[in-house]
Each structure stands twice: as structure tokens, then as C-alpha cells.
Scaffold this motif. Structure first.
Motif, PDB file in Angstrom:
ATOM      1  N   UNK A   1     -37.118  42.685 -31.593  1.00 46.97           N
ATOM      2  CA  UNK A   1     -37.691  41.645 -32.447  1.00 46.97           C
ATOM      3  C   UNK A   1     -36.668  40.823 -33.198  1.00 46.97           C
ATOM      4  N   UNK A   2     -35.370  41.080 -32.971  1.00 51.10           N
ATOM      5  CA  UNK A   2     -34.323  40.351 -33.689  1.00 51.10           C
ATOM      6  C   UNK A   2     -34.241  38.905 -33.228  1.00 51.10           C
ATOM      7  N   UNK A   3     -34.325  37.979 -34.196  1.00 54.32           N
ATOM      8  CA  UNK A   3     -34.320  36.544 -33.877  1.00 54.32           C
ATOM      9  C   UNK A   3     -32.933  36.049 -33.483  1.00 54.32           C
ATOM     10  N   UNK A   4     -31.889  36.660 -34.079  1.00 59.70           N
ATOM     11  CA  UNK A   4     -30.505  36.229 -33.793  1.00 59.70           C
ATOM     12  C   UNK A   4     -29.755  37.341 -33.066  1.00 59.70           C
TER      13      UNK A   4
ATOM     14  N   UNK B   1     -33.138  47.008 -49.863  1.00 55.10           N
ATOM     15  CA  UNK B   1     -32.698  45.934 -50.763  1.00 55.10           C
ATOM     16  C   UNK B   1     -31.868  44.899 -50.011  1.00 55.10           C
ATOM     17  N   UNK B   2     -30.973  45.383 -49.125  1.00 56.03           N
ATOM     18  CA  UNK B   2     -30.145  44.470 -48.335  1.00 56.03           C
ATOM     19  C   UNK B   2     -30.983  43.639 -47.370  1.00 56.03           C
ATOM     20  N   UNK B   3     -31.984  44.259 -46.778  1.00 56.08           N
ATOM     21  CA  UNK B   3     -32.878  43.526 -45.869  1.00 56.08           C
ATOM     22  C   UNK B   3     -33.619  42.431 -46.638  1.00 56.08           C
ATOM     23  N   UNK B   4     -34.113  42.789 -47.834  1.00 60.18           N
ATOM     24  CA  UNK B   4     -34.820  41.812 -48.664  1.00 60.18           C
ATOM     25  C   UNK B   4     -33.883  40.692 -49.111  1.00 60.18           C
ATOM     26  N   UNK B   5     -32.638  41.052 -49.488  1.00 53.86           N
ATOM     27  CA  UNK B   5     -31.650  40.061 -49.915  1.00 53.86           C
ATOM     28  C   UNK B   5     -31.268  39.146 -48.755  1.00 53.86           C
ATOM     29  N   UNK B   6     -31.052  39.743 -47.591  1.00 57.64           N
ATOM     30  CA  UNK B   6     -30.696  38.974 -46.401  1.00 57.64           C
ATOM     31  C   UNK B   6     -31.764  37.948 -46.061  1.00 57.64           C
ATOM     32  N   UNK B   7     -33.016  38.339 -46.224  1.00 59.15           N
ATOM     33  CA  UNK B   7     -34.143  37.441 -45.897  1.00 59.15           C
ATOM     34  C   UNK B   7     -34.340  36.365 -46.958  1.00 59.15           C
ATOM     35  N   UNK B   8     -34.253  36.756 -48.250  1.00 56.57           N
ATOM     36  CA  UNK B   8     -34.605  35.836 -49.333  1.00 56.57           C
ATOM     37  C   UNK B   8     -33.460  34.935 -49.798  1.00 56.57           C
ATOM     38  N   UNK B   9     -32.236  35.449 -49.795  1.00 54.52           N
ATOM     39  CA  UNK B   9     -31.101  34.693 -50.334  1.00 54.52           C
ATOM     40  C   UNK B   9     -30.251  34.074 -49.226  1.00 54.52           C
ATOM     41  N   UNK B  10     -29.809  34.914 -48.259  1.00 56.44           N
ATOM     42  CA  UNK B  10     -28.978  34.400 -47.164  1.00 56.44           C
ATOM     43  C   UNK B  10     -29.819  33.612 -46.155  1.00 56.44           C
ATOM     44  N   UNK B  11     -31.143  33.811 -46.229  1.00 60.81           N
ATOM     45  CA  UNK B  11     -32.099  33.115 -45.340  1.00 60.81           C
ATOM     46  C   UNK B  11     -31.992  33.562 -43.885  1.00 60.81           C
ATOM     47  N   UNK B  12     -31.642  34.837 -43.681  1.00 58.85           N
ATOM     48  CA  UNK B  12     -31.698  35.400 -42.330  1.00 58.85           C
ATOM     49  C   UNK B  12     -33.152  35.619 -41.939  1.00 58.85           C
ATOM     50  N   UNK B  13     -33.431  35.443 -40.672  1.00 58.05           N
ATOM     51  CA  UNK B  13     -34.799  35.634 -40.187  1.00 58.05           C
ATOM     52  C   UNK B  13     -35.076  37.119 -39.976  1.00 58.05           C
ATOM     53  N   UNK B  14     -36.109  37.620 -40.656  1.00 60.43           N
ATOM     54  CA  UNK B  14     -36.564  39.002 -40.482  1.00 60.43           C
ATOM     55  C   UNK B  14     -37.992  38.942 -39.956  1.00 60.43           C
ATOM     56  N   UNK B  15     -38.203  39.387 -38.715  1.00 60.04           N
ATOM     57  CA  UNK B  15     -39.514  39.276 -38.082  1.00 60.04           C
ATOM     58  C   UNK B  15     -40.361  40.527 -38.354  1.00 60.04           C
ATOM     59  N   UNK B  16     -41.684  40.421 -38.206  1.00 61.74           N
ATOM     60  CA  UNK B  16     -42.552  41.602 -38.336  1.00 61.74           C
ATOM     61  C   UNK B  16     -42.179  42.716 -37.361  1.00 61.74           C
ATOM     62  N   UNK B  17     -41.724  42.349 -36.146  1.00 61.62           N
ATOM     63  CA  UNK B  17     -41.306  43.362 -35.164  1.00 61.62           C
ATOM     64  C   UNK B  17     -40.058  44.089 -35.666  1.00 61.62           C
ATOM     65  N   UNK B  18     -39.137  43.342 -36.299  1.00 64.30           N
ATOM     66  CA  UNK B  18     -37.959  43.947 -36.941  1.00 64.30           C
ATOM     67  C   UNK B  18     -38.375  45.043 -37.911  1.00 64.30           C
ATOM     68  N   UNK B  19     -39.272  44.674 -38.810  1.00 66.85           N
ATOM     69  CA  UNK B  19     -39.692  45.584 -39.868  1.00 66.85           C
ATOM     70  C   UNK B  19     -40.463  46.785 -39.315  1.00 66.85           C
ATOM     71  N   UNK B  20     -41.301  46.537 -38.297  1.00 65.38           N
ATOM     72  CA  UNK B  20     -42.061  47.628 -37.693  1.00 65.38           C
ATOM     73  C   UNK B  20     -41.116  48.637 -37.030  1.00 65.38           C
ATOM     74  N   UNK B  21     -40.156  48.114 -36.260  1.00 68.80           N
ATOM     75  CA  UNK B  21     -39.198  48.993 -35.588  1.00 68.80           C
ATOM     76  C   UNK B  21     -38.357  49.765 -36.576  1.00 68.80           C
ATOM     77  N   UNK B  22     -37.851  49.068 -37.628  1.00 69.73           N
ATOM     78  CA  UNK B  22     -37.032  49.756 -38.626  1.00 69.73           C
ATOM     79  C   UNK B  22     -37.864  50.769 -39.403  1.00 69.73           C
ATOM     80  N   UNK B  23     -39.151  50.455 -39.610  1.00 71.69           N
ATOM     81  CA  UNK B  23     -40.049  51.402 -40.270  1.00 71.69           C
ATOM     82  C   UNK B  23     -40.171  52.695 -39.482  1.00 71.69           C
ATOM     83  N   UNK B  24     -40.289  52.590 -38.158  1.00 67.84           N
ATOM     84  CA  UNK B  24     -40.345  53.778 -37.294  1.00 67.84           C
ATOM     85  C   UNK B  24     -39.049  54.585 -37.394  1.00 67.84           C
ATOM     86  N   UNK B  25     -37.919  53.863 -37.333  1.00 69.54           N
ATOM     87  CA  UNK B  25     -36.615  54.533 -37.435  1.00 69.54           C
ATOM     88  C   UNK B  25     -36.459  55.192 -38.801  1.00 69.54           C
TER      89      UNK B  25
END
Length: 350
Positions: A159-162, A274-298
Motif C-alpha cells: 500500500x506504499x504510495x512512494x 508518533x513518527x507516522x503521524x508526524x510524517x503524514x501531517x507535517x512532512x506531508x508524506x502519503x500514508x494510505x489505509x492499506x499502509x496502516x492496516x498492514x502496519x497494524x497487523x505487524x
């Protein structure tokens, strides 16, 4: 307040100190990761020389460690022979240099959030290498858990956009070398009764890392740096960045020494989110729902693994205490039997 109140105050103070250690470690770890990303990313500070940055860190840390041990006598050096240094510290230093080089290189190609997701594979790598070197026994349920973590990370990668293949290879290589280093520390140092705190560790390992990094630096980055005449070394940027890296090493020792390794693992999960949230909100990296679902499983797999390790550690400690209690009871019984025999001899003499 009474005795109970004093006890409560002591407990509250201990809890507050633990949270303070956790907060310091999270802040410094967070700062170093974001700072390195800022320096190396071509869209930010635009200084994409990971070997050079790692060498600056190692030079700074080695110098400070030398001053603290040899000049200010703040920490006592560990007694270490030349043979032990060459057979134990040198291989660990080589692995550490490769781990830092590759992990810093990954920041050029991947987002901060995706790198944190890939780092969830660390328990998988550590367990696999421990089994390979026969430091851990192969267990089907543990391997199934490792596969679930790997599956979660694979979903996050899907699910990684980049997604960048070279960046993923670099980060996976960094995880593999770091996991091997951790296992080698157990095999080469801990088994010989040698423990290094962050200052003594940097005193012995940092110069070794620096030497190993010089060779690739000469061929890979030095020619490019020579041709980049516009670059001027910023002492504020690189000085504060190196100071943060050194402080992080001390914070790790403080956190583990004053709390536990389990506390650090839990704090690491908080830091990752916190880093994932910072990356998405401040650095403006794209975090997709598939990213979060997969990382949630891990994340669930890693949490279960840490829980299993904690339970095994508790069981081992309980067995150790039971064995000590049995040994003490046996000694007490022998003493009583000895006293009884002595009394009988005295009675017969009378």
C-alpha cells in the motif's frame, strides 16, 4: 502523612521518573530520525551523503566518549585485551557501520513513516539469526508469529504510495545487519561477561566504525564532495545533529537501566506511531489505509512476541527463585540434622 503516605509518594516519584525517561528517549529518538531525514532528503536540506553523515556522528561520539573516559574520568573503561578487541569489538563495529550506513541511505529514497513500518521486521530478523546461530530454539508458534509480522509489513509495502525498490533493499539490509549485530553482542561479549554502557561502547566501537566507513567513503562520496564546491560545512546543523545522536545513546542506557527493555519496546511502539503521524501531517508524506492496516497487523504480531518473551522471562525468574528456595531449604535441613546429631552425641556422652 503516615508511613503509607510516604510509600505512596515514593511510588508516585518512581512512576514519574519512569515516564520522564520514556519521554526523553522518545523525544531524542524522534529528533534524530527526523533530523537525519531533513539533512539527507533532496527536497529538504539536500545533503545526500549518508556515509559522510555517519562518519561525522562516529567522530563526534568517539571524541566525546574519549574525553569522558580518559580526560574527565566520568566513566571507567572496560578491561579489554587486544585479542578480545579484534575478535569481538571489530566484527560488531563492522556490522554497526553497515547498519548505520544503509539505514541513513534509506532516508534518501523512502518516507519516514514507511521506514518505521519496515523496522517492524527487526524481531523477525533477530529471531531468525538467533536460531541460525543456535542462540534460540526453533519453535513453530514463534515462527508462525514471525510470518504474521512479515505478512503485515508486506501488506504495508503493497500500500506504499512512494515505494522505491532500492530504498526498501537498503532498509532491509540495515535491519539484517543490525539484528546480526545484536546477536553478535550476545555471542561475543555478553557470553564472556563483558557489558558496555553507551559511553564505553562508543569509546571502543565508534573508532572501529569510522575506519570501516573510510573505505567506501573514499570511493563513493569523496569524489562527489570534491566536485561540489558550493557546499560549506554547517557547524550548527551537523554539530547539533551529532549531539542529538550522542544524547540518544545515553538516553537508551538511562531508559533500560532505570526501567527495563520491555519499557523501551513499548515506548518504541509509541514513538513509531508518533513518527507516522508526524510524517503524514507535517512532512506531508502519503500514508494510505492499506499502509496502516498492514502496519497494524505487524504491530499486533510484535506486541504478541514481546508479551511471549516477557512471560518466558517471568517463568525463568520464577524457576530460578524456586531453585534458590529449594537450595536454602536443603541447607537449613542439613544444618538442623547436624545440630540433631550433635545433640545425640552430647546425650550419649552424658
Amino acid at each position: 502523612m503516615g508511613k503509607g503516605g510516604a510509600l505512596s509518594d515514593g511510588v508516585i516519584k518512581k512512576i514519574l521518573l519512569s515516564y520522564t525517561y520514556v519521554a526523553i528517549w522518545i523525544f531524542l529518538s524522534f529528533t534524530v530520525i527526523v533530523y537525519n531525514k531533513y539533512i539527507l532528503d533532496k527536497k529538504m536540506y539536500n545533503w545526500p551523503f549518508p556515509i559522510s553523515l555517519t562518519m561525522i556522528h562516529m567522530s563526534f561520539c568517539a571524541t566525546l566518549a574519549f574525553l569522558l573516559i580518559k580526560v574527565f574520568k566520568f566513566v571507567e573503561p572496560v578491561s579489554m585485551s587486544r585479542d578480545l578487541y579484534l575478535s569481538s569489538v571489530v566484527p560488531i563495529g563492522a556490522l554497526y557501520s553497515l547498519s548505520l550506513w544503509l539505514s541513513n541511505s534509506a532516508y534518501i529514497y523512502l518516507s519516514v513513516s514507511f521506514i518505521q513500518m519496515l523496522k517492524a521486521l527487526m524481531p523477525v530478523a533477530v529471531y531468525s539469526i538467533s536460531v541460525l546461530f543456535k542462540k534460540e530454539n526453533f519453535k513453530t508458534d514463534t515462527m508462525a508469529n514471525m510470518l504474521s509480522i512479515s505478512f503485515g509489513v508486506a501488506v504495508a509495502a503493497y500500500g506504499e504510495a512512494r515505494f522505491d525498490t532500492w530504498g526498501v533493499i537498503l532498509q532491509l539490509g540495515a535491519v539484517a545487519f543490525e539484528a546480526t549485530r545484536l546477536v553478535m553482542i550476545q555471542i561475543l561479549l555478553t557470553s564472556k561477561g563483558i557489558t558496555l554502557n553507551p559511553i564505553t561502547s562508543l569509546y571502543y566501537v565508534a573508532p572501529c566504525c569510522l575506519i570501516f566507513l573510510v573505505v567506501p567513503w573514499i570511493f563513493v562520496e569523496l569524489p562527489v564532495l570534491r566536485s561540489t564546491s558550493s557546499f560549506h560545512f554547517d557547524f550548527v546543523i551537523f554539530g547539533t545533529n551529532s549531539l542529538c545522536a550522542f544524547a540518544l545513546n545515553l538516553a537508551v542506557f538511562l531508559l533500560v537501566g532505570k526501567t527495563s527493555a520491555l519499557t523501551m519496546n513499548v515506548a518504541g511502539v509509541v514513538k513509531d506511531w508518533l513518527l507516522i503521524a508526524f510524517s503524514w501531517s507535517v512532512i506531508k508524506d502519503t500514508v494510505t489505509p492499506v499502509n496502516l492496516f498492514g502496519y497494524g497487523l505487524a504491530f499486533l504480531g510484535v506486541a504478541y512476541y514481546n508479551h511471549s518473551k516477557l512471560q518466558a522471562l517471568k517463568a525463568k525468574e520464577a524457576q530460578k527463585k524456586a531453585a534458590q528456595a529449594d537450595e536454602e531449604a536443603g541447607k537449613l535441613l542439613e544444618e538442623r540434622e547436624g545440630e540433631g546429631g550433635s545433640m545425640k552425641r552430647n546425650e550419649s556422652q552424658d
